[in-house]
Design a protein around this motif. Structure first.
Motif, PDB file in Angstrom:
ATOM      1  N   LEU A   1       0.832  -1.196   0.000  1.00 57.21           N
ATOM      2  CA  LEU A   1       0.000   0.000   0.000  1.00 57.21           C
ATOM      3  C   LEU A   1       0.869   1.249   0.000  1.00 57.21           C
ATOM      4  CD1 LEU A   1      -2.841   1.154   0.087  1.00 57.21           C
ATOM      5  CD2 LEU A   1      -2.746   1.063   2.579  1.00 57.21           C
ATOM      6  N   SER A   2       1.969   1.211   0.762  1.00 57.98           N
ATOM      7  CA  SER A   2       2.891   2.346   0.789  1.00 57.98           C
ATOM      8  C   SER A   2       3.516   2.571  -0.574  1.00 57.98           C
ATOM      9  CB  SER A   2       3.982   2.101   1.839  1.00 57.98           C
ATOM     10  OG  SER A   2       4.959   3.115   1.784  1.00 57.98           O
ATOM     11  N   ALA A   3       3.904   1.475  -1.261  1.00 57.50           N
ATOM     12  CA  ALA A   3       4.521   1.604  -2.581  1.00 57.50           C
ATOM     13  C   ALA A   3       3.535   2.150  -3.599  1.00 57.50           C
ATOM     14  CB  ALA A   3       5.049   0.247  -3.037  1.00 57.50           C
ATOM     15  N   LEU A   4       2.282   1.683  -3.543  1.00 63.42           N
ATOM     16  CA  LEU A   4       1.290   2.118  -4.507  1.00 63.42           C
ATOM     17  C   LEU A   4       0.901   3.581  -4.325  1.00 63.42           C
ATOM     18  CD1 LEU A   4      -1.032  -1.002  -4.550  1.00 63.42           C
ATOM     19  CD2 LEU A   4       0.406  -0.204  -6.410  1.00 63.42           C
ATOM     20  N   SER A   5       1.100   4.095  -3.129  1.00 63.91           N
ATOM     21  CA  SER A   5       0.720   5.485  -2.879  1.00 63.91           C
ATOM     22  C   SER A   5       1.928   6.394  -2.771  1.00 63.91           C
ATOM     23  CB  SER A   5      -0.089   5.582  -1.577  1.00 63.91           C
ATOM     24  OG  SER A   5       0.678   5.102  -0.479  1.00 63.91           O
ATOM     25  N   SER A   6       3.137   5.881  -3.099  1.00 60.47           N
ATOM     26  CA  SER A   6       4.359   6.684  -2.920  1.00 60.47           C
ATOM     27  C   SER A   6       4.429   7.786  -3.954  1.00 60.47           C
ATOM     28  CB  SER A   6       5.596   5.789  -3.020  1.00 60.47           C
ATOM     29  OG  SER A   6       5.642   5.198  -4.293  1.00 60.47           O
ATOM     30  N   ASP A   7       5.007   8.898  -3.551  1.00 55.04           N
ATOM     31  CA  ASP A   7       5.130  10.049  -4.446  1.00 55.04           C
ATOM     32  C   ASP A   7       6.174   9.834  -5.513  1.00 55.04           C
ATOM     33  OD1 ASP A   7       4.597  12.469  -1.796  1.00 55.04           O
ATOM     34  OD2 ASP A   7       3.183  11.418  -3.103  1.00 55.04           O
ATOM     35  N   ASP A   8       7.128   8.903  -5.267  1.00 56.29           N
ATOM     36  CA  ASP A   8       8.184   8.741  -6.247  1.00 56.29           C
ATOM     37  C   ASP A   8       7.712   7.990  -7.481  1.00 56.29           C
ATOM     38  OD1 ASP A   8       7.887   6.220  -5.240  1.00 56.29           O
ATOM     39  OD2 ASP A   8       9.963   5.975  -4.590  1.00 56.29           O
ATOM     40  N   ALA A   9       6.469   7.518  -7.491  1.00 56.58           N
ATOM     41  CA  ALA A   9       5.949   6.870  -8.687  1.00 56.58           C
ATOM     42  C   ALA A   9       5.545   7.884  -9.742  1.00 56.58           C
ATOM     43  CB  ALA A   9       4.757   5.991  -8.341  1.00 56.58           C
TER      44      ALA A   9
ATOM     45  N   ALA B   1      -5.618  13.856 -11.133  1.00 53.73           N
ATOM     46  CA  ALA B   1      -6.498  12.769 -10.709  1.00 53.73           C
ATOM     47  C   ALA B   1      -6.541  11.708 -11.794  1.00 53.73           C
ATOM     48  CB  ALA B   1      -7.905  13.298 -10.451  1.00 53.73           C
ATOM     49  N   HIS B   2      -6.644  10.447 -11.388  1.00 52.71           N
ATOM     50  CA  HIS B   2      -6.778   9.365 -12.350  1.00 52.71           C
ATOM     51  C   HIS B   2      -8.121   9.465 -13.050  1.00 52.71           C
ATOM     52  CE1 HIS B   2      -3.216   7.071 -11.369  1.00 52.71           C
ATOM     53  NE2 HIS B   2      -3.466   7.280 -10.089  1.00 52.71           N
ATOM     54  N   LEU B   3      -8.102   9.229 -14.361  1.00 50.57           N
ATOM     55  CA  LEU B   3      -9.349   9.171 -15.095  1.00 50.57           C
ATOM     56  C   LEU B   3     -10.126   7.941 -14.652  1.00 50.57           C
ATOM     57  CD1 LEU B   3     -10.826  10.453 -17.657  1.00 50.57           C
ATOM     58  CD2 LEU B   3      -9.849   8.518 -18.882  1.00 50.57           C
ATOM     59  N   PRO B   4     -11.411   8.074 -14.378  1.00 46.66           N
ATOM     60  CA  PRO B   4     -12.171   6.894 -13.983  1.00 46.66           C
ATOM     61  C   PRO B   4     -12.011   5.789 -15.022  1.00 46.66           C
ATOM     62  CG  PRO B   4     -13.463   8.884 -13.661  1.00 46.66           C
ATOM     63  CD  PRO B   4     -12.212   9.302 -14.376  1.00 46.66           C
ATOM     64  N   GLY B   5     -11.700   4.588 -14.570  1.00 50.30           N
ATOM     65  CA  GLY B   5     -11.517   3.472 -15.469  1.00 50.30           C
ATOM     66  C   GLY B   5     -10.072   3.151 -15.762  1.00 50.30           C
ATOM     67  N   ARG B   6      -9.130   4.082 -15.554  1.00 52.42           N
ATOM     68  CA  ARG B   6      -7.721   3.797 -15.827  1.00 52.42           C
ATOM     69  C   ARG B   6      -7.100   3.067 -14.637  1.00 52.42           C
ATOM     70  NH1 ARG B   6      -5.628   2.953 -20.082  1.00 52.42           N
ATOM     71  NH2 ARG B   6      -3.603   3.842 -19.611  1.00 52.42           N
ATOM     72  N   GLY B   7      -7.164   3.635 -13.464  1.00 50.88           N
ATOM     73  CA  GLY B   7      -6.702   2.962 -12.255  1.00 50.88           C
ATOM     74  C   GLY B   7      -5.220   2.654 -12.263  1.00 50.88           C
ATOM     75  N   SER B   8      -4.834   1.645 -11.464  1.00 50.91           N
ATOM     76  CA  SER B   8      -3.452   1.223 -11.326  1.00 50.91           C
ATOM     77  C   SER B   8      -3.282  -0.175 -11.904  1.00 50.91           C
ATOM     78  CB  SER B   8      -3.042   1.205  -9.846  1.00 50.91           C
ATOM     79  OG  SER B   8      -3.178   2.485  -9.264  1.00 50.91           O
ATOM     80  N   GLY B   9      -2.033  -0.509 -12.227  1.00 49.94           N
ATOM     81  CA  GLY B   9      -1.704  -1.842 -12.711  1.00 49.94           C
ATOM     82  C   GLY B   9      -0.586  -2.430 -11.871  1.00 49.94           C
TER      83      GLY B   9
ATOM     84  N   VAL C   1      -6.196  -2.373  -2.904  1.00 52.18           N
ATOM     85  CA  VAL C   1      -6.116  -1.240  -3.836  1.00 52.18           C
ATOM     86  C   VAL C   1      -7.425  -1.179  -4.624  1.00 52.18           C
ATOM     87  CG1 VAL C   1      -4.737  -0.133  -5.624  1.00 52.18           C
ATOM     88  CG2 VAL C   1      -3.656  -1.740  -4.042  1.00 52.18           C
ATOM     89  N   PRO C   2      -8.373  -0.348  -4.210  1.00 48.34           N
ATOM     90  CA  PRO C   2      -9.690  -0.325  -4.862  1.00 48.34           C
ATOM     91  C   PRO C   2      -9.624   0.003  -6.348  1.00 48.34           C
ATOM     92  CG  PRO C   2      -9.759   0.832  -2.755  1.00 48.34           C
ATOM     93  CD  PRO C   2      -8.319   0.547  -3.034  1.00 48.34           C
ATOM     94  N   ASP C   3      -8.624   0.798  -6.787  1.00 50.03           N
ATOM     95  CA  ASP C   3      -8.580   1.173  -8.205  1.00 50.03           C
ATOM     96  C   ASP C   3      -7.639   0.274  -9.008  1.00 50.03           C
ATOM     97  OD1 ASP C   3      -6.086   2.044  -7.388  1.00 50.03           O
ATOM     98  OD2 ASP C   3      -6.156   3.880  -8.589  1.00 50.03           O
ATOM     99  N   LEU C   4      -7.332  -0.917  -8.494  1.00 52.22           N
ATOM    100  CA  LEU C   4      -6.454  -1.846  -9.194  1.00 52.22           C
ATOM    101  C   LEU C   4      -7.222  -2.454 -10.365  1.00 52.22           C
ATOM    102  CD1 LEU C   4      -3.640  -3.140  -9.160  1.00 52.22           C
ATOM    103  CD2 LEU C   4      -4.573  -4.955  -7.731  1.00 52.22           C
ATOM    104  N   ARG C   5      -6.913  -2.017 -11.581  1.00 51.80           N
ATOM    105  CA  ARG C   5      -7.669  -2.445 -12.753  1.00 51.80           C
ATOM    106  C   ARG C   5      -6.969  -3.515 -13.562  1.00 51.80           C
ATOM    107  NH1 ARG C   5     -11.895   0.860 -13.694  1.00 51.80           N
ATOM    108  NH2 ARG C   5     -12.658  -1.064 -14.647  1.00 51.80           N
ATOM    109  N   ALA C   6      -5.686  -3.699 -13.380  1.00 49.85           N
ATOM    110  CA  ALA C   6      -4.951  -4.692 -14.176  1.00 49.85           C
ATOM    111  C   ALA C   6      -3.940  -5.402 -13.290  1.00 49.85           C
ATOM    112  CB  ALA C   6      -4.248  -4.024 -15.352  1.00 49.85           C
ATOM    113  N   VAL C   7      -3.977  -6.730 -13.281  1.00 51.21           N
ATOM    114  CA  VAL C   7      -3.013  -7.539 -12.527  1.00 51.21           C
ATOM    115  C   VAL C   7      -2.413  -8.549 -13.501  1.00 51.21           C
ATOM    116  CG1 VAL C   7      -2.610  -9.079 -10.580  1.00 51.21           C
ATOM    117  CG2 VAL C   7      -4.357  -7.286 -10.413  1.00 51.21           C
ATOM    118  N   VAL C   8      -1.099  -8.530 -13.616  1.00 51.34           N
ATOM    119  CA  VAL C   8      -0.381  -9.453 -14.496  1.00 51.34           C
ATOM    120  C   VAL C   8       0.513 -10.330 -13.636  1.00 51.34           C
ATOM    121  CG1 VAL C   8       1.288  -9.660 -16.367  1.00 51.34           C
ATOM    122  CG2 VAL C   8      -0.426  -7.838 -16.423  1.00 51.34           C
ATOM    123  N   PHE C   9       0.332 -11.626 -13.717  1.00 50.27           N
ATOM    124  CA  PHE C   9       1.185 -12.578 -13.010  1.00 50.27           C
ATOM    125  C   PHE C   9       2.281 -13.018 -13.974  1.00 50.27           C
ATOM    126  CE2 PHE C   9      -2.792 -12.652 -10.756  1.00 50.27           C
ATOM    127  CZ  PHE C   9      -2.426 -12.780  -9.422  1.00 50.27           C
TER     128      PHE C   9
END
Length: 856
Positions: free
Chosen positions: A482-490, A499-507, A534-542
């Motif tokens: 959670l800290s990495a996903l919300s870090s400013d260095d990203a 703001a993220h466009l609705p539907g884009r989210g994070s991957g 991560v509620p806006d997690l729209r893409a997960v690649v294993f």
């Protein structure tokens, strides 16, 4: 094992004898001041001569105010997490006889009892009880880790951008008299029968298959050899001896006589070359001199340990030994430390875990850093993984349950990864079998940057992150992710407020390395946990990777099945000849073909890419032609597949010789193998030259339609470029024979397009099958697809989208489309008022983006 909260304890001299310890915040402000405690030089000894020394050290570091803060943090600590204690050291001072960093803070005692099961013991300790019974030292307590923070020198070198190498240097065999600034000092000769570089071999073994390329300096290491190996290095490991002013190295290659690599020179090399972590398995490399400083000494660095000097000068992380360490203990520490490090443990956790397994009462590994109040993660040391393969993959249908037949890739379902994953509207879950373990995040971030293009009217780019799958089951992984996903260095500063466009989210890319010790994971639970996190997690690649390509493939199928995916992706490495040992024809009593068969029947290597098989490919094929064969064409196919999997360095030459010289039905084996990949079939046809294959060459062989399709499209693609334009040359007679054998309607249509003299029209791209056939035949190379279908009205044009890289031309075409079409690929927000009829009209285009796979 993860690290929970931090407590920073600032140390400072109150006067010549007393030291003040207090909890400080990130800016160095005192949170809990107190009266200083007495400190004497006797506390520098390790191991302690008596219990009273550990008690005194506890009084210095942990006064009551600090203990109460520690107790409060422990009570809130998650199960399995560690509380990181940062010991912030004062700047070196010429007036002080020794550095506080040299004190063995890890020997401080705390109650052994569980803080929740026996709170009275902890309350008594927090109130000032100095010798709790039973007790546990911080170094052995799984609830703590200890880090020494130094104040960097204002003259420190600015670290260069180090690469991904790991330099391993061993000089334990060096002995004799060594000249130092303090005089001549003696290093004892190693014990008889001792192996000098066992710890270095443990490090190299742990690094195998990791992003860090190990480079071992010839033992015993010389100063010149060490310096030559350091450029582009991220990690430096030294095993050997230490004297007060530096490391002991060999005076010349192969010599056991030694010389001193002084601290200033070593520091200059490490910081100048950008080394980010140094591990010194040398006695007392973290210890300051116990003797009083020389009379009149004005150097404030005269009694600093080597480890502290390197950290002050700018080496980000230094791991070294306080006390004496044996060869066996070094070996145990090295293996455990680097294994933990490469499991992406925090660096202090890796030190603590490895130290516990040393079983060496006289040795105390410690960690120094000049990076105050930062996370101690290897992520920032990790070299950027450079992509070594194109971004091409193939969609694969899951095999039936229990089947071990993985099938073969189908060129009709080739995709570009960045296009597939970045142009996705709804939630996406993909499993990729990728033995290379390439850097996917960089690929995707670059594509997202092109999508954004600096245009404020375009949607915000999707943020992509990565995490190692092994970390997902750790108790503290949720907080860290959670800290990495919300870090400013990203994000850059100018994008941070967007703001993220609705539907884009994070991957998120979840990297799963397949090896013998891969822990079992509950993949559905992992995915559900990630989505809750991560509620806006729209893409997960294993991303499944590892050295054994077949095991990687099977693991990807298993994960995709567990996640109830209908399909998965496979990334195939190109088959290229590698530079290596030249073939040695005639070096065996067997014929060349029989020698290959003998090698194939042996126990397979643990992974492909091993030693080159010493064969003459032309001689092998000539042997097959005179009857010294491998069986029928099916057996020949099995042997060729084994060579491809186990000796990819020689396989291309064998395939080309087979295409050019093989006679009879056996030639179908290499044709069938090449037909699964358009690029390999192209090489096969070029090698065949004027001996192009015909169906009549293979009597009594049932040739599948997919093979006939591939050959016809390959013959179209391999025509002379000057003749490949419309209205060009006659088609080869072999193509007509394959076409008569039976090909798909889409391939028939592609042949008609090649025969006519008019350019492509939008009708030619009418169906996904037609568009793919034209693409595979090379008939779209001279066509401006954007001008041909500027509005995106052809279904075939949408199918071609994921078969192409996500270039700026593609982005320019996409952003000019209607909002409904852009919404299909996640480049427009959801409609405020859904239009059922419009969405129905778009359904056929959505289907064209991902045509259905054939049922297996």
């Amino acid at each position: 094992m993860a690290v929970g909260p931090d407590i920073t304890i600032g140390l400072n001299w109150q006067d010549d004898k007393r030291v003040v310890a207090a909890v400080v915040d990130g800016d160095g402000l005192v949170v809990a001041p107190h009266r200083g405690a007495l400190v004497g030089r006797s506390l520098l000894s390790f191991p302690f001569p008596g219990d009273q020394h550990a008690v005194l050290l506890g009084k210095v570091l942990l006064p009551p105010d600090v203990r109460r803060r520690i107790l409060a943090e422990l009570q809130a600590l998650n199960d399995g997490d560690r509380l990181r204690i940062r010991v912030r050291l004062p700047r070196p001072s010429a007036e002080r006889g020794f550095s506080l960093g040299a004190l063995p803070w890890e020997r401080v005692r705390v109650p052994e009892a569980d803080v929740h099961q026996r709170p009275p013991a902890w309350r008594a300790w927090a109130a000032g009880e100095d010798d709790p019974q039973p007790y546990r030292e911080l170094r052995f307590d799984p609830r703590f880790s200890v880090v020494r923070e130094v104040a960097g020198s204002t003259t420190a070198h600015a670290p260069a951008d180090g690469g991904g190498g790991a330099v391993i240097a061993d000089a334990t065999a060096v002995h004799g008299d060594i000249i130092t600034p303090r005089g001549v000092e003696s290093v004892p000769e190693p014990a008889a029968g001792s192996t000098s570089d066992r710890d270095g071999r443990q490090v190299a073994a742990a690094l195998r298959g990791s992003p860090f390329e190990s480079r071992s300096v010839a033992a015993p290491a010389t100063a010149k050899a060490i310096r030559s190996a350091l450029p582009d290095a991220a990690l430096f490991y030294f095993g050997g001896h230490h004297l007060d002013d530096g490391l002991v190295v060999a005076s010349a290659p192969g010599e056991s006589r030694g010389e001193l690599l002084d601290a200033a020179t070593l520091s200059g090399w490490l910081t100048g070359y950008g080394v980010r972590i140094a591990v010194l398995m040398a006695c007392d490399a973290a210890s300051a001199s116990v003797a009083a400083p020389a009379s009149g000494s004005a150097s404030k660095r005269s009694n600093l340990s080597l480890a502290e000097r390197l950290a002050i000068d700018g080496v980000p992380y230094v791991v070294a030994v306080h006390g004496t360490v044996s060869d066996g203990a070094s070996v145990r520490f090295a293996g455990r430390f680097f294994h933990a490090l490469l499991q992406w443990r925090d660096i202090d956790v890796a030190v603590a875990e490895a130290a516990t397994g040393m079983n060496e009462p006289t040795a105390l590994p410690v960690l120094y850093t000049g990076r105050r109040s930062t996370t101690l993660r290897l992520r920032e040391l990790r070299p950027p993984r450079r992509a070594v393969l194109p971004s091409v993959a193939h969609r694969m249908a899951l095999p039936p349950a229990g089947s071990r037949d993985l099938g073969t890739a189908d060129e009709r379902f080739r995709v570009h990864l960045e296009t597939r994953w970045c142009l996705q509207a709804g939630p996406l879950v993909d499993v990729l079998a990728d033995p290379s373990g390439d850097d996917l995040v960089t690929l995707l971030e670059r594509a997202e940057f092109d999508l954004k293009g600096g245009d404020k009217e375009r949607p915000d780019r999707r943020r992509w992150y990565e995490v190692e799958a092994e970390r997902l089951h750790e108790p503290g992984a949720r907080r860290e992710l959670l800290s990495a996903l919300s870090s400013d260095d990203a994000a850059s500063d100018d994008e941070a407020s967007e703001a993220h466009l609705p539907g884009r989210g994070s991957g998120l890319v979840v990297r799963r390395r397949v090896h013998a010790y891969s822990p079992l994971l509950d993949w559905p639970s992992c995915l559900a946990g990630l989505r809750r996190l991560v509620p806006d997690l729209r893409a997960v690649v294993f991303q499944v990777h590892g050295e054994d390509a077949e095991n990687v493939h099977h693991a990807a199928v298993e994960i995709a099945g567990d996640l109830r995916c209908d399909e998965y992706l496979i990334r195939l490495p190109p088959l290229r000849a590698r530079l290596g040992a030249a073939p040695r024809a005639g070096s065996h009593a067997l014929t060349a073909a029989a020698h290959v068969l003998e090698e194939v029947r042996k126990e397979p290597a643990p992974f492909s890419g091993g030693p080159t098989l010493p064969i003459d490919a032309v001689a092998v094929v000539d042997d097959l032609n005179v009857g010294d064969g491998w069986g029928d064409w099916r057996a020949e196919l099995d042997v060729l597949r084994s060579v491809a999997a186990r000796w990819p360095a020689v396989f291309p030459a064998l395939m080309e010789a087979h295409a050019a010289r093989r006679t009879g039905v056996g030639r179908y084996a290499s044709l069938l193998l090449a037909a699964s990949r358009d690029d390999e079939l192209g090489r096969w046809l070029r090698a065949a030259a004027r001996r192009l294959p015909c169906p009549s060459d293979f009597p009594r062989v049932r040739v599948p339609e997919s093979v006939a399709d591939a050959v016809v499209l390959g013959l179209l693609r391999e025509r002379d470029p000057a003749e490949a334009r419309f209205g060009g040359a006659d088609l080869p007679i072999e193509l007509e024979e394959w076409q008569a054998k039976g090909v798909s309607a889409a391939v028939d249509a592609a042949v008609r397009v090649a025969e006519r003299s008019t350019p492509l029209t939008l009708l030619d791209l009418g169906t996904p099958e037609d568009a793919v056939a034209l693409d595979r035949a090379g008939l779209l190379a001279s066509t401006d697809l954007w001008a041909l279908d500027p509005k995106g009205r052809s279904r075939g044009r949408w199918t071609l989208l994921t078969r192409r890289p996500l270039t700026k031309d593609v982005v320019a075409w996409l952003v000019d489309l209607s909002e409904a079409r852009r919404r299909m690929v996640g480049l427009a927000p959801d409609a405020v008022v859904p239009d059922a009829r419009l969405e129905g009209d778009m359904a056929e285009y959505r289907d064209a983006l991902r045509p259905p796979l054939p049922f297996r």
